[in-house]
Write a protein that holds these residues in place. Structure first.
Motif, short mmCIF file in Angstrom:
data_model
loop_
_atom_site.label_atom_id
_atom_site.label_comp_id
_atom_site.label_asym_id
_atom_site.label_seq_id
_atom_site.Cartn_x
_atom_site.Cartn_y
_atom_site.Cartn_z
N ALA A 72 0.83 -1.20 0.00
CA ALA A 72 0.00 0.00 0.00
C ALA A 72 0.87 1.26 0.00
CB ALA A 72 -0.90 0.01 1.22
N GLY A 73 0.48 2.23 -0.81
CA GLY A 73 1.17 3.52 -0.83
C GLY A 73 2.33 3.58 -1.81
N ARG A 74 2.75 2.43 -2.33
CA ARG A 74 3.86 2.43 -3.30
C ARG A 74 3.32 2.58 -4.71
NH1 ARG A 74 8.69 -1.74 -3.59
NH2 ARG A 74 8.88 -0.51 -5.50
N THR A 75 4.12 3.24 -5.55
CA THR A 75 3.77 3.32 -6.97
C THR A 75 4.71 2.39 -7.73
OG1 THR A 75 2.98 5.57 -6.79
CG2 THR A 75 3.62 4.85 -8.98
N TYR A 76 4.12 1.56 -8.58
CA TYR A 76 4.88 0.60 -9.37
C TYR A 76 4.86 1.05 -10.83
CZ TYR A 76 4.60 -2.21 -5.20
OH TYR A 76 4.72 -2.65 -3.90
N TYR A 77 6.00 0.99 -11.46
CA TYR A 77 6.10 1.40 -12.87
C TYR A 77 6.17 0.16 -13.75
CZ TYR A 77 6.28 6.06 -11.15
OH TYR A 77 5.92 7.23 -10.52
N TRP A 78 5.00 -0.18 -14.30
CA TRP A 78 4.87 -1.37 -15.13
C TRP A 78 5.50 -1.11 -16.49
CZ3 TRP A 78 1.17 -2.12 -19.34
CH2 TRP A 78 1.05 -3.45 -19.77
N CYS A 79 6.28 -2.06 -16.96
CA CYS A 79 6.92 -1.94 -18.28
C CYS A 79 5.87 -2.13 -19.37
CB CYS A 79 8.02 -2.99 -18.42
SG CYS A 79 8.69 -3.11 -20.10
N VAL A 80 5.66 -1.11 -20.16
CA VAL A 80 4.71 -1.12 -21.27
C VAL A 80 5.36 -1.72 -22.52
CG1 VAL A 80 3.54 0.44 -22.91
CG2 VAL A 80 3.33 0.82 -20.44
N CYS A 81 6.65 -1.47 -22.70
CA CYS A 81 7.31 -1.79 -23.98
C CYS A 81 7.70 -3.26 -24.11
CB CYS A 81 8.54 -0.90 -24.15
SG CYS A 81 9.94 -1.36 -23.12
N GLY A 82 7.84 -3.96 -22.98
CA GLY A 82 8.24 -5.37 -23.01
C GLY A 82 9.73 -5.60 -23.10
N ARG A 83 10.52 -4.55 -23.06
CA ARG A 83 11.96 -4.68 -23.27
C ARG A 83 12.78 -4.68 -21.98
NH1 ARG A 83 9.15 -2.62 -27.35
NH2 ARG A 83 9.92 -2.56 -29.49
N SER A 84 12.13 -4.41 -20.86
CA SER A 84 12.85 -4.36 -19.58
C SER A 84 13.44 -5.72 -19.24
CB SER A 84 11.90 -3.92 -18.48
OG SER A 84 12.53 -4.06 -17.22
N ALA A 85 14.62 -5.72 -18.61
CA ALA A 85 15.22 -6.96 -18.11
C ALA A 85 14.75 -7.22 -16.69
CB ALA A 85 16.74 -6.86 -18.16
N ASN A 86 13.97 -6.33 -16.14
CA ASN A 86 13.48 -6.44 -14.76
C ASN A 86 11.95 -6.51 -14.75
OD1 ASN A 86 13.59 -6.39 -11.91
ND2 ASN A 86 13.29 -4.17 -11.88
N GLN A 87 11.39 -7.42 -15.57
CA GLN A 87 9.93 -7.56 -15.67
C GLN A 87 9.31 -7.89 -14.31
OE1 GLN A 87 8.00 -6.86 -18.21
NE2 GLN A 87 9.72 -6.36 -19.54
N PRO A 88 8.10 -7.39 -14.05
CA PRO A 88 7.24 -6.63 -14.96
C PRO A 88 7.46 -5.12 -14.90
CG PRO A 88 6.03 -7.10 -12.95
CD PRO A 88 7.41 -7.73 -12.79
N TYR A 89 8.58 -4.71 -14.30
CA TYR A 89 8.80 -3.29 -14.07
C TYR A 89 9.72 -2.67 -15.11
CZ TYR A 89 7.09 -5.22 -9.74
OH TYR A 89 6.35 -5.93 -8.82
N CYS A 90 9.57 -1.37 -15.27
CA CYS A 90 10.41 -0.59 -16.19
C CYS A 90 11.84 -0.51 -15.69
CB CYS A 90 9.82 0.82 -16.29
SG CYS A 90 10.81 1.95 -17.28
N ASP A 91 12.80 -0.70 -16.56
CA ASP A 91 14.21 -0.50 -16.20
C ASP A 91 14.86 0.56 -17.10
OD1 ASP A 91 14.69 -1.74 -18.64
OD2 ASP A 91 16.03 -3.27 -17.82
N GLY A 92 14.05 1.27 -17.86
CA GLY A 92 14.60 2.32 -18.72
C GLY A 92 14.87 1.87 -20.15
N ALA A 93 14.67 0.58 -20.43
CA ALA A 93 14.97 0.04 -21.77
C ALA A 93 14.03 0.57 -22.85
CB ALA A 93 14.95 -1.49 -21.74
N HIS A 94 12.95 1.24 -22.47
CA HIS A 94 12.02 1.80 -23.47
C HIS A 94 12.61 3.00 -24.20
CE1 HIS A 94 11.29 4.15 -19.78
NE2 HIS A 94 11.24 5.15 -20.62
#
Ligand code: FES
Ligand code: FES
Length: 80
Positions: free
Chosen positions: A19-41
């Motif tokens: 609760a209270g945390r914001t998660y950045y879901w990877c939209v592009c599918g290219r992240s090496a840290n799925q399901p989260y964004c790692d900047g690979a977009h």
């Protein structure tokens, strides 16, 4: 023009969320840290999706990136 999202896997990712945390879901599918964004977009024209969690629990983030209920799996992966 933005590139298309690519499936990271044709299945969701189960995750414990707080609760209270914001998660950045990877939209592009290219992240090496799925399901989260790692900047690979970078250079794809796609951006991550921020989702703010309101209660502690478990969720299924979409791994195929084709869901209609972003960032969560809606079963679409079964048709890919
Ligand atoms: Fe994308 Fe299920 S993993 S819809
Ligand atoms: Fe996929 Fe950032 S790495 S949206």
């Amino acid at each position: 023009m933005a590139e298309q999202p690519i499936p990271a896997q044709k299945a969701p990712y189960q995750a414990k969320v707080k609760a209270g945390r914001t998660y950045y879901w990877c939209v592009c599918g290219r992240s090496a840290n799925q399901p989260y964004c790692d900047g690979a977009h970078k250079d794809t024209g796609l951006e991550p999706l921020g989702w703010k969690c309101e209660s502690d629990g478990e969720v299924w983030f979409c791994g195929c990136k084709q869901t209609a209920t972003k960032p969560f799996c809606d079963g679409t992966h079964a048709k890919l």
